[in-house]
Design a protein around this motif. Structure first.
Motif, PDB file in Angstrom:
ATOM      1  N   GLY A 269       1.009  -0.956   0.034  1.00  0.00           N
ATOM      2  CA  GLY A 269       0.252   0.126   0.134  1.00  0.00           C
ATOM      3  C   GLY A 269       1.085   0.952  -0.065  1.00  0.00           C
ATOM      4  N   LEU A 270       0.684   2.180   0.195  1.00  0.00           N
ATOM      5  CA  LEU A 270       1.550   3.304   0.922  1.00  0.00           C
ATOM      6  C   LEU A 270       1.022   4.233   1.965  1.00  0.00           C
ATOM      7  CD1 LEU A 270      -0.214   5.180  -2.934  1.00  0.00           C
ATOM      8  CD2 LEU A 270       1.799   3.693  -2.098  1.00  0.00           C
ATOM      9  N   THR A 271       2.094   5.001   2.580  1.00  0.00           N
ATOM     10  CA  THR A 271       1.938   5.735   3.652  1.00  0.00           C
ATOM     11  C   THR A 271       2.842   7.347   3.155  1.00  0.00           C
ATOM     12  OG1 THR A 271       3.905   4.585   4.004  1.00  0.00           O
ATOM     13  CG2 THR A 271       2.653   3.921   5.052  1.00  0.00           C
ATOM     14  N   MET A 272       1.608   8.121   3.503  1.00  0.00           N
ATOM     15  CA  MET A 272       2.488   9.491   3.327  1.00  0.00           C
ATOM     16  C   MET A 272       3.011   9.834   4.584  1.00  0.00           C
ATOM     17  SD  MET A 272       0.130  13.125   2.433  1.00  0.00           S
ATOM     18  CE  MET A 272       0.075  13.462   4.778  1.00  0.00           C
ATOM     19  N   ARG A 277       6.720  11.223   9.421  1.00  0.00           N
ATOM     20  CA  ARG A 277       5.906  10.885   9.889  1.00  0.00           C
ATOM     21  C   ARG A 277       4.448  10.193   9.730  1.00  0.00           C
ATOM     22  NH1 ARG A 277      10.131  14.402  12.642  1.00  0.00           N
ATOM     23  NH2 ARG A 277       9.792  15.135  13.995  1.00  0.00           N
ATOM     24  N   LEU A 278       3.575   9.542  10.336  1.00  0.00           N
ATOM     25  CA  LEU A 278       3.692   8.696   9.398  1.00  0.00           C
ATOM     26  C   LEU A 278       1.797   9.561   9.430  1.00  0.00           C
ATOM     27  CD1 LEU A 278       1.508   6.535   7.605  1.00  0.00           C
ATOM     28  CD2 LEU A 278       0.876   5.153   9.860  1.00  0.00           C
ATOM     29  N   HIS A 279       1.742  10.088   8.484  1.00  0.00           N
ATOM     30  CA  HIS A 279       0.428  10.814   9.047  1.00  0.00           C
ATOM     31  C   HIS A 279      -1.039  10.093   8.040  1.00  0.00           C
ATOM     32  CE1 HIS A 279       1.943  15.253   9.777  1.00  0.00           C
ATOM     33  NE2 HIS A 279       2.217  13.805   9.922  1.00  0.00           N
ATOM     34  N   VAL A 280      -0.316   9.674   6.781  1.00  0.00           N
ATOM     35  CA  VAL A 280      -2.092   9.434   5.672  1.00  0.00           C
ATOM     36  C   VAL A 280      -1.736   7.854   5.488  1.00  0.00           C
ATOM     37  CG1 VAL A 280      -3.735   8.836   4.290  1.00  0.00           C
ATOM     38  CG2 VAL A 280      -3.194  11.098   5.589  1.00  0.00           C
ATOM     39  N   ALA A 281      -2.380   6.875   5.115  1.00  0.00           N
ATOM     40  CA  ALA A 281      -1.987   5.295   4.828  1.00  0.00           C
ATOM     41  C   ALA A 281      -3.297   4.827   3.665  1.00  0.00           C
ATOM     42  CB  ALA A 281      -1.695   4.444   6.261  1.00  0.00           C
TER      43      ALA A 281
END
Length: 313
Positions: A269-272, A277-281
């Protein structure tokens, strides 16, 4: 890294002009390496530059007369500064990225310009967004042990004094961190490999604004669900259909530069993760190498429950 790393000397004796010149030359020579160490420790290029500045101030005021390997010693100084910054970050429980950094003193450790978002994004791409996300979940000592040993080949007997542990404990910390980084990876799986390629193509199409390419990656009946904090919106978002979902993805093109491919709950998948720092997955569901479902996760509680790991190429 083969250089011997020594303890940080006591700062009690002024440097001679010759020592200062030698130290300045070596700092500039090793700047790229030292920045790499600091960036992997902190996940932010701006904070890495702050760490280099602090390290330079400490080094320039130290007695280096008995330092045998200046390069290794500078790595120690930078690592200690980063460790203190990580511990302070956890103690405060806040994000220091927006804090202004006063100009304390000019010198080789101080960057001429603060890194811009594009520089941050390029650096994150070079290291790996998923790796930065996982590193951010580690404790300060774990992160230091893993970064210095696994990424820069520093022996554990040289890492141990920095974290006030035994070499055996330092080894255990790095091993535990390594398991977190590789969590969810298994033996080579052709299906996972193809899905990773689809996730990579999705990211490339989003970054490049290639709408038609994006549509081809989506199942005609694809559905997208997004937490209400993603936009934000009063209610969670639900979209259906390849064209509609592709348009929504195009609207997030600005976020794509801080996004990378990762294993999200074991599936590509994708991680922003701006500044590590993880904000959106984005958790994808696949059918016949097409994306059939996209779950866009931004609620902090949901993010904490995700298992993020590096998707090996």
């Amino acid at each position: 890294m083969d250089e011997h790393i020594t303890q940080e000397p006591t700062q009690t004796q002024a440097q001679t002009p010759e020592q200062t010149r030698t130290l300045t030359d070596r700092f500039e020579q090793d700047r790229t390496h030292l920045r790499s160490v600091a960036y992997r420790m902190l996940g932010s290029l701006a904070e890495a530059e702050d760490a280099l500045q602090d390290a330079w101030l400490r080094a320039s005021r130290a007695d280096i007369g008995e330092v045998e390997n200046l390069g290794g010693w500078l790595t120690t100084v930078v690592a200690r500064v980063c460790l203190n910054m990580l511990r302070s970050r956890r103690t405060r429980g806040e994000d220091p990225l927006d804090e202004a950094t006063p100009d304390v003193e000019t010198g080789p450790g101080q960057a001429e310009d603060r890194p811009d978002p594009e520089q941050e994004a390029v650096m994150a791409d070079s290291v790996g967004h998923a790796l930065l996300v996982v590193l951010d979940t580690l404790g300060p000592a774990e992160r230091l042990a893993f970064v210095l040993h696994d990424m820069f080949a520093v022996p554990f007997d040289q890492i141990a004094p920095m974290i006030e542990k035994t070499p055996a404990t330092a080894r255990q910390l790095a091993s535990r961190a390594r398991r977190r980084v590789k969590s969810g990876t298994t033996a080579p799986d052709p299906d996972q490999s193809r899905r990773r390629q689809v996730a990579e193509a999705f990211l490339a199409a989003t970054r490049g604004g290639d709408f038609e390419a994006l549509v081809t990656l989506l199942h005609p009946d694809v559905v997208l669900r997004a937490d209400k904090s993603v936009v934000p919106s009063p209610e969670p978002i639900f979209l259906g259909g390849a064209v509609t979902v592709a348009k929504a993805a195009m609207a997030a093109i600005g976020r794509a530069r801080f996004t990378g491919v990762a294993l999200v709950d074991g599936t590509p998948g994708l991680t922003m993760a701006p500044y590590g720092r993880l904000h959106v997955a984005l958790r994808f569901t696949y059918t016949d190498d097409k994306i059939t479902e996209i779950d866009v996760i931004a609620e902090p509680e949901r993010l904490r429950k995700l298992e993020i790991a590096v998707a090996d190429a």
